[in-house]
Design an enzyme around this catalytic site. Structure first.
Site, PDB file in Angstrom:
ATOM      1  N   GLU A   9      -5.449  -8.612   1.082  1.00 18.63           N
ATOM      2  CA  GLU A   9      -6.098  -8.235   2.349  1.00 18.63           C
ATOM      3  C   GLU A   9      -7.571  -7.967   2.089  1.00 18.63           C
ATOM      4  OE1 GLU A   9      -4.520  -4.860   4.541  1.00 18.63           O
ATOM      5  OE2 GLU A   9      -2.463  -5.571   4.271  1.00 18.63           O
TER       6      GLU A   9
ATOM      7  N   GLU B  64       0.790  -1.228   0.000  1.00 21.43           N
ATOM      8  CA  GLU B  64       0.000   0.000   0.000  1.00 21.43           C
ATOM      9  C   GLU B  64       0.824   1.282   0.000  1.00 21.43           C
ATOM     10  OE1 GLU B  64      -2.912  -0.099   3.130  1.00 21.43           O
ATOM     11  OE2 GLU B  64      -3.907  -1.847   2.289  1.00 21.43           O
TER      12      GLU B  64
HETATM   13  C1  PNW Z   1      -4.381  -1.621   5.550  1.00 25.00           C
HETATM   14  N1  PNW Z   1      -7.256   4.134   4.529  1.00 25.00           N
HETATM   15  O1  PNW Z   1      -4.310  -0.302   6.010  1.00 25.00           O
HETATM   16  C2  PNW Z   1      -3.049  -2.210   5.969  1.00 25.00           C
HETATM   17  O2  PNW Z   1      -2.356  -2.878   4.961  1.00 25.00           O
HETATM   18  C3  PNW Z   1      -3.124  -3.010   7.217  1.00 25.00           C
HETATM   19  O3  PNW Z   1      -1.882  -2.996   7.844  1.00 25.00           O
HETATM   20  C4  PNW Z   1      -4.244  -2.501   8.095  1.00 25.00           C
HETATM   21  O4  PNW Z   1      -4.250  -3.080   9.369  1.00 25.00           O
HETATM   22  C5  PNW Z   1      -5.542  -2.777   7.354  1.00 25.00           C
HETATM   23  O5  PNW Z   1      -5.527  -2.196   6.065  1.00 25.00           O
HETATM   24  C6  PNW Z   1      -6.788  -2.308   8.094  1.00 25.00           C
HETATM   25  O6  PNW Z   1      -6.794  -0.911   8.233  1.00 25.00           O
HETATM   26  C7  PNW Z   1      -5.106   0.740   5.597  1.00 25.00           C
HETATM   27  O7  PNW Z   1      -7.376   5.056   5.368  1.00 25.00           O
HETATM   28  C8  PNW Z   1      -5.214   1.805   6.467  1.00 25.00           C
HETATM   29  O8  PNW Z   1      -7.774   4.208   3.388  1.00 25.00           O
HETATM   30  C9  PNW Z   1      -5.922   2.914   6.112  1.00 25.00           C
HETATM   31  C10 PNW Z   1      -6.531   2.978   4.876  1.00 25.00           C
HETATM   32  C11 PNW Z   1      -6.422   1.915   3.993  1.00 25.00           C
HETATM   33  C12 PNW Z   1      -5.701   0.795   4.363  1.00 25.00           C
END
Ligand code: PNW
Length: 459
Positions: A366, A172
């Site tokens: 994921e 990401e």
């Molecule tokens: C992902 N957003 O994080 C990560 O790859 C993980 O480590 C995390 O625990 C999981 O999703 C759940 O949040 C994100 O704000 C965090 O768009 C924030 C965002 C997207 C993905």
């Protein structure tokens, strides 16, 4: 939507890869052991006001010491693939320079334990825990960081490549760049759109250089994981809404997909690099490096984006350059993150990727949901999470039927863990973790998922 909500029995293609994912800082703990130095998340979580209730990854799930039990749990669930990430500051405590063998020893033991249980390791090089010493030199705004990522890749594949087939460079990069450097919600907590665009390019350059290093080290399968979204206009008949949705599609999807898979930045994104004064970090030849062929595109999907045009609005700090666009609240149930639950976003996204990049196999690396779980009589009855996963697996299956070359599905997450800015306040796990005792309790969703894996589908 009707067809996704159905209850017909579904079977996935033979050889479909089932698993779960985690990330180093979110589960390992042991923050100062065996020569590990601080990452930007150690610094960030120690800065008052940054993380919910001052939580940090100091102990987390103590996976560093409990990995054997955790792998046994994975085996109980029948996981075929386990996706985890390497803590850069364990392996290269100075960010660049010499390898700390004790840091690699841990992953060596973990990989062996996984293989003993018949679980394929899938290694992510970078899931956000940049060594603090590198941030002190500019972090991802510094071009050198891209080269250091490639050095990390070389060291990792040298030590683990005889047993690890599948590698991912970045998790990401949108989050690293825009939550880290534009909104400041994530480490290093900067708020500077120029820095964010510089970070985008250096992350992508690091990806390309790391692909090269992994290939040179004999890696068999190389991938990149993006957090992509299905960006939809609130009113598809309104051209302004359509344009606003396309801005978000640009920032969250095309900004990363196009360089990696087509060797170019889209014109509208190049315009943003220029507008924020970051265009000169893009040097001749960089896009050829970035477009090094990959074997698999990892898709992290949680929710779609519904976007409309409104004069004067913006999609917030993490999305610089979105004047005139704003997110609209969807009419859908939400998770504990307040994220709408809409599996059609996953099928829509996978079908779009299949249409635009038909040569690239896909894997959901994921997908999952946070809910306010409670343990009662040794059981977590998380019917909401089961419904979320069931709906999204039906959507994934619909995309396969529609022609998407989807090779696997990994649930986020194996167990409850440090949910970044939300600390331990949000639980995404299939397995519940009691942070006082470190006791693991597989939730109903874990048992349900084990049955899904067992029959390669849904009943
Ligand atoms: C992902 N957003 O994080 C990560 O790859 C993980 O480590 C995390 O625990 C999981 O999703 C759940 O949040 C994100 O704000 C965090 O768009 C924030 C965002 C997207 C993905």
């Amino acid at each position: 939507q009707e067809q996704l909500a159905g209850t017909a029995a579904l079977r996935f293609p033979a050889g479909f890869r089932w698993g779960a994912a985690t990330a180093s800082y979110q589960i390992e703990g042991a923050a100062t052991e065996d020569g590990r130095m601080p990452s930007i998340w150690d610094t960030f979580s120690r800065t008052p006001g940054r993380v919910f209730e001052g939580h940090s990854g100091d102990v987390a799930c103590d996976h560093y010491h409990r990995y054997r039990d955790d792998v046994a749990l994975m085996a109980q669930l029948g996981l075929g693939t386990y996706r985890f990430s390497l803590a850069w500051p364990r392996i290269k405590p100075d960010g660049s320079g010499p390898v700390n063998p004790r840091g690699l020893d841990f992953y060596d033991r973990l990989v062996d334990e996984l293989l003993t249980h018949g679980i394929d390791p899938m290694v992510t090089l970078y899931h956000w825990d940049l060594p603090q010493v590198l941030e002190d030199r500019g972090g991802w705004t510094n071009r050198d960081t891209a080269h250091y990522l490639a050095d990390l890749a070389a060291a990792a594949v040298d030590r683990l490549g005889d047993r690890v087939a599948t590698w991912t460079t970045l998790n990401e990069p949108w989050c690293s760049a825009f939550l880290g450097y534009a909104s400041g919600d994530h480490a290093p907590g900067r708020q500077d759109p120029k820095a964010a665009f510089e970070a985008v390019h250096h992350l992508m350059l690091g990806h390309g250089l790391a692909v090269r290093a992994l290939r040179a080290g004999g890696a068999r399968e190389v991938s990149l994981t993006l957090n992509l979204t299905d960006s939809r206009p609130a009113n598809p008949a309104d051209p302004h809404d359509v344009a606003a949705a396309r801005q978000i599609d640009g920032l969250q999807n095309r900004l990363f997909l196009e360089p990696a898979l087509r060797g170019r930045y889209p014109q509208d994104m190049l315009a943003l690099f220029e507008r924020f004064g970051a265009a000169d970090v893009i040097r001749p030849g960089d896009l050829d490096v970035i477009a090094a062929p990959i074997d698999l595109l990892g898709v992290n999907y949680y929710q779609p984006a519904l976007v409309r045009a409104r004069i004067g609005a913006t999609c917030g700090l993490p999305n610089p350059g979105t004047e005139g666009a704003e997110f609209v609240r969807q009419n859908a149930p939400v998770t504990a993150m307040d994220w709408p639950v809409d599996p059609t976003g996953l099928s829509g996204l996978l079908l779009r990727l299949a249409a635009d990049y038909p040569e690239t196999p896909l894997m959901v690396t994921e997908n999952g949901a946070a809910y306010a779980d409670v343990v009662e009589d040794g059981r977590v009855a998380d019917a909401d999470r089961v419904a979320y996963l069931d709906g999204h697996l039906r959507a994934a299956h619909a995309a396969i039927e529609g022609g998407a070359d989807l090779r696997g599905y990994l649930a986020w997450s194996l167990m409850d863990n440090f949910e970044w800015g939300y600390g331990y306040g949000k639980r995404f796990g299939l397995v519940h973790v009691d942070y006082d005792t470190q006791r693991r309790v597989p939730k109903d969703s874990a048992h349900w998922y084990a049955a899904v894996i067992g029959r390669n589908g849904l009943d």
